[in-house]
Design a protein around this motif. Sequence first.
Motif, mmCIF file in Angstrom:
data_model
loop_
_atom_site.group_PDB
_atom_site.id
_atom_site.type_symbol
_atom_site.label_atom_id
_atom_site.label_comp_id
_atom_site.label_asym_id
_atom_site.label_seq_id
_atom_site.Cartn_x
_atom_site.Cartn_y
_atom_site.Cartn_z
ATOM 1 N N GLU A 33 0.833 -1.217 0.000
ATOM 2 C CA GLU A 33 0.000 0.000 0.000
ATOM 3 C C GLU A 33 0.862 1.259 0.000
ATOM 4 N N LYS A 34 1.929 1.210 0.761
ATOM 5 C CA LYS A 34 2.831 2.370 0.835
ATOM 6 C C LYS A 34 3.481 2.633 -0.528
ATOM 7 N N ALA A 35 3.918 1.554 -1.189
ATOM 8 C CA ALA A 35 4.571 1.708 -2.500
ATOM 9 C C ALA A 35 3.600 2.284 -3.531
ATOM 10 N N LEU A 36 2.363 1.804 -3.517
ATOM 11 C CA LEU A 36 1.375 2.301 -4.476
ATOM 12 C C LEU A 36 1.069 3.781 -4.209
ATOM 13 N N GLN A 37 0.866 4.094 -2.936
ATOM 14 C CA GLN A 37 0.507 5.464 -2.574
ATOM 15 C C GLN A 37 1.650 6.430 -2.903
ATOM 16 N N ALA A 38 2.892 5.981 -2.646
ATOM 17 C CA ALA A 38 4.052 6.846 -2.916
ATOM 18 C C ALA A 38 4.145 7.159 -4.410
ATOM 19 N N ALA A 69 -3.164 -0.357 -10.004
ATOM 20 C CA ALA A 69 -3.700 -1.532 -9.300
ATOM 21 C C ALA A 69 -2.656 -2.642 -9.314
ATOM 22 N N LEU A 70 -2.635 -3.387 -8.237
ATOM 23 C CA LEU A 70 -1.701 -4.523 -8.108
ATOM 24 C C LEU A 70 -2.490 -5.698 -7.541
ATOM 25 N N VAL A 71 -2.347 -6.853 -8.166
ATOM 26 C CA VAL A 71 -3.022 -8.065 -7.684
ATOM 27 C C VAL A 71 -1.949 -9.125 -7.436
ATOM 28 N N THR A 72 -1.937 -9.672 -6.227
ATOM 29 C CA THR A 72 -0.927 -10.680 -5.884
ATOM 30 C C THR A 72 -1.392 -12.062 -6.364
ATOM 31 N N VAL A 73 -0.457 -12.996 -6.411
ATOM 32 C CA VAL A 73 -0.823 -14.335 -6.889
ATOM 33 C C VAL A 73 -1.716 -15.074 -5.898
ATOM 34 N N ASP A 74 -1.850 -14.528 -4.676
ATOM 35 C CA ASP A 74 -2.852 -15.134 -3.781
ATOM 36 C C ASP A 74 -4.169 -14.340 -3.798
ATOM 37 N N GLY A 75 -4.326 -13.511 -4.827
ATOM 38 C CA GLY A 75 -5.636 -12.912 -5.095
ATOM 39 C C GLY A 75 -5.979 -11.654 -4.319
ATOM 40 N N LYS A 76 -4.979 -11.011 -3.710
ATOM 41 C CA LYS A 76 -5.270 -9.762 -2.995
ATOM 42 C C LYS A 76 -5.136 -8.583 -3.957
ATOM 43 N N TYR A 78 -4.862 -4.457 -4.593
ATOM 44 C CA TYR A 78 -4.470 -3.166 -4.008
ATOM 45 C C TYR A 78 -4.633 -2.095 -5.074
ATOM 46 N N SER A 79 -4.961 -0.879 -4.654
ATOM 47 C CA SER A 79 -5.121 0.161 -5.670
ATOM 48 C C SER A 79 -4.849 1.548 -5.117
ATOM 49 N N ALA A 80 -4.586 2.465 -6.050
ATOM 50 C CA ALA A 80 -4.443 3.887 -5.709
ATOM 51 C C ALA A 80 -4.968 4.677 -6.903
ATOM 52 N N GLY A 81 -5.659 5.772 -6.632
ATOM 53 C CA GLY A 81 -6.187 6.603 -7.716
ATOM 54 C C GLY A 81 -7.440 6.011 -8.327
ATOM 55 N N ASP A 82 -7.687 6.377 -9.582
ATOM 56 C CA ASP A 82 -8.921 5.979 -10.270
ATOM 57 C C ASP A 82 -8.724 4.618 -10.946
#
Length: 338
Positions: A33-38, A69-76, A78-82
């Motif tokens: 989350e921190k990496a996406l937000q940064a 958006a980022l999706v991990t191989v275990d299906g989680k 994550y997103s930032a922005g639109d």
Amino acid sequence: MTAFRRVIAAAAGWLAVAIMPALAADLDKATIEKALQAAYTQYKGLQDGANADYIPALAKVDPNLFGIALVTVDGKVYSAGDVTTQVSIQSISKVFTMAMVMDESGVASIEKTMGVDATGQVFNSIVAIEQYKGGEMNALVNPGAITATSMVKGSGYDDIWNRILTTYSEFAGRKLTVLEDVYKSEAETNQRNRAIASLMAAYGRITTDPLRATDIYTRQCSVGVNAKDLAQMAATLANAGKNPVTGKQAMKAENVPETLAVMATAGLYDDSGKWLYHTGLPAKSGVGGGIIAVAPGKFGIAVVSPPLDAAGNSVRAQKAIADISNALGGNPYAVSAQ
Ligand code: DON
């Protein structure tokens, strides 16, 4: 060891097993989350690049649209922005049509029909076709991509098209649809792609009606996707062809390595080498402003941001994906000594 100590040791062991993965997962979540937000904060205001305008509808898309958006191989997820506004998938579609052809006709069919090499030319180069007589290129530049579309099996236009859209939807984990205004706009202005298809037919690479292939290709490029869809598509490749959110096998696992290899070779066109040098990630861009990238066995990531650089790749997407992947150890070539 006394009985009391044995009980304490057993309890400690149980706690380590029960709690440590949860802590690790929390740490991962916070780091991601921190990496996406940064990256979102850093590049939100970046004004470099310009929307593609050779397809008139693309020039009208909001250049400020920015979603990660980022999706991990275990299906989680994550997103930032639109991450909900749709753009046309454009050239990113080429990856999934190529994968379909590998699944249907064998992995060798791609290498044999249009090749798996970089052209060193722009993505819609006619010179490249002439130079290699329609071979020794790849399925991610227009001549190879339209040829790949012509190879998709089906009983006629509708059957072929439905099968393509169904496959894309399985990768994305939801039913995708065409952005009709983009399709119409590109169909009215795709004289160059029609010429490319005719030339590929003249060299015996396309063996069905080249204009029908161009039309289906134009339709596949007009499919609407948001950053989340694209990240799920990328994560499906990261997860050996199985969508990690839905659990659906969208392509054969055995053809994923070759799919990723072509992405690494030619996913960002003329800048593919530069991209791989800096990130190590197989990736694919589209003139709609999307880029997907795959950290094999780890995650898929996608960014949507329409302004492109001179090579036709989204400016913000390249920067955001590179930063996030580096922060998360996504580069598959970066390993530690044993
Ligand atoms: O055929 C075209 O020109 C577009 N439908 C797709 C081109 C594209 O996305 C190239 N991307 N960088």
